[in-house]
Design a protein around this motif. Structure first.
Motif, mmCIF file in Angstrom:
data_model
loop_
_atom_site.group_PDB
_atom_site.id
_atom_site.type_symbol
_atom_site.label_atom_id
_atom_site.label_comp_id
_atom_site.label_asym_id
_atom_site.label_seq_id
_atom_site.Cartn_x
_atom_site.Cartn_y
_atom_site.Cartn_z
ATOM 1 N N LEU A 1 0.840 -1.195 0.000
ATOM 2 C CA LEU A 1 0.000 0.000 0.000
ATOM 3 C C LEU A 1 0.876 1.246 0.000
ATOM 4 C CD1 LEU A 1 -2.679 -0.811 2.707
ATOM 5 C CD2 LEU A 1 -2.995 -0.789 0.254
ATOM 6 N N THR A 2 0.392 2.295 -0.633
ATOM 7 C CA THR A 2 1.067 3.580 -0.539
ATOM 8 C C THR A 2 0.580 4.282 0.723
ATOM 9 O OG1 THR A 2 -0.635 4.755 -1.789
ATOM 10 C CG2 THR A 2 1.174 3.760 -3.054
ATOM 11 N N LEU A 3 1.280 5.353 1.097
ATOM 12 C CA LEU A 3 0.863 6.104 2.274
ATOM 13 C C LEU A 3 -0.532 6.695 2.085
ATOM 14 C CD1 LEU A 3 4.149 8.000 3.150
ATOM 15 C CD2 LEU A 3 3.173 6.037 4.304
ATOM 16 N N ASN A 4 -0.815 7.196 0.885
ATOM 17 C CA ASN A 4 -2.133 7.773 0.627
ATOM 18 C C ASN A 4 -3.230 6.727 0.724
ATOM 19 O OD1 ASN A 4 -1.034 10.231 0.291
ATOM 20 N ND2 ASN A 4 -1.517 10.443 -1.857
ATOM 21 N N GLN A 5 -2.986 5.528 0.212
ATOM 22 C CA GLN A 5 -3.997 4.475 0.315
ATOM 23 C C GLN A 5 -4.237 4.115 1.774
ATOM 24 O OE1 GLN A 5 -2.163 1.534 -2.261
ATOM 25 N NE2 GLN A 5 -3.941 1.641 -3.611
ATOM 26 N N ALA A 6 -3.181 4.007 2.547
ATOM 27 C CA ALA A 6 -3.330 3.644 3.952
ATOM 28 C C ALA A 6 -4.109 4.705 4.726
ATOM 29 C CB ALA A 6 -1.961 3.429 4.583
ATOM 30 N N TRP A 7 -3.775 5.973 4.523
ATOM 31 C CA TRP A 7 -4.482 7.033 5.220
ATOM 32 C C TRP A 7 -5.922 7.168 4.705
ATOM 33 C CZ3 TRP A 7 -3.367 8.804 9.734
ATOM 34 C CH2 TRP A 7 -2.067 8.801 10.173
ATOM 35 N N SER A 8 -6.143 6.966 3.418
ATOM 36 C CA SER A 8 -7.507 7.010 2.882
ATOM 37 C C SER A 8 -8.360 5.910 3.495
ATOM 38 C CB SER A 8 -7.502 6.848 1.366
ATOM 39 O OG SER A 8 -6.910 7.944 0.747
ATOM 40 N N LEU A 9 -7.807 4.721 3.608
ATOM 41 C CA LEU A 9 -8.542 3.629 4.239
ATOM 42 C C LEU A 9 -8.811 3.927 5.707
ATOM 43 C CD1 LEU A 9 -6.726 0.598 2.619
ATOM 44 C CD2 LEU A 9 -9.111 1.262 2.266
ATOM 45 N N LEU A 13 -3.459 10.371 -5.748
ATOM 46 C CA LEU A 13 -2.330 9.494 -6.047
ATOM 47 C C LEU A 13 -0.975 10.118 -5.736
ATOM 48 C CD1 LEU A 13 -3.628 8.090 -9.456
ATOM 49 C CD2 LEU A 13 -3.742 7.015 -7.207
ATOM 50 N N GLU A 14 -0.930 11.397 -5.425
ATOM 51 C CA GLU A 14 0.333 12.050 -5.108
ATOM 52 C C GLU A 14 0.742 11.730 -3.668
ATOM 53 O OE1 GLU A 14 2.168 13.702 -7.305
ATOM 54 O OE2 GLU A 14 0.649 13.211 -8.786
ATOM 55 N N PRO A 15 2.014 11.429 -3.410
ATOM 56 C CA PRO A 15 2.425 10.949 -2.082
ATOM 57 C C PRO A 15 2.611 12.035 -1.017
ATOM 58 C CG PRO A 15 4.299 10.990 -3.554
ATOM 59 C CD PRO A 15 3.088 11.351 -4.381
ATOM 60 N N GLU A 16 2.501 13.306 -1.371
ATOM 61 C CA GLU A 16 2.798 14.369 -0.413
ATOM 62 C C GLU A 16 1.843 14.390 0.773
ATOM 63 O OE1 GLU A 16 2.699 15.013 -3.721
ATOM 64 O OE2 GLU A 16 4.844 15.301 -4.047
ATOM 65 N N LEU A 17 0.564 14.166 0.532
ATOM 66 C CA LEU A 17 -0.412 14.219 1.617
ATOM 67 C C LEU A 17 -0.215 13.053 2.581
ATOM 68 C CD1 LEU A 17 -2.600 16.109 2.470
ATOM 69 C CD2 LEU A 17 -4.242 14.740 1.211
#
Length: 80
Positions: A29-37, A50-54
């Motif tokens: 998982l990317t960081l964005n996917q993990a935080w979105s979940l 899809l950008e990793p900054e957030l």
């Protein structure tokens, strides 16, 4: 009008994203996917984009809160 879409046959339609059959297939998982979940309670994995900054921002914020809390507790305990 005739429709051939049967919503009761599609088991993944009303399930959270993490329980759908085509979700991850053991990819990382990317960081964005993990935080979105986390923020959507497993309902959507692309809310933050899809950008990793957030994702990095939320990780750094979590680390900063932990370090600040630890340092505050140590500082207060040395005063007493």
């Amino acid at each position: 009008m005739k429709t051939d879409f049967d919503s009761f046959k599609n088991k993944d339609l009303f399930r959270p994203v993490i329980f759908q059959t085509d979700f991850n297939n053991f990819d990382s998982l990317t960081l964005n996917q993990a935080w979105s979940l986390f923020f959507t309670a497993g309902q959507e994995d692309k809310v933050l984009g899809l950008e990793p900054e957030l994702g990095r921002f939320f990780n750094n914020l979590l680390i900063a809160v932990g370090v600040t809390g630890t340092l505050t507790a140590l500082f207060i305990s040395t005063i007493n």
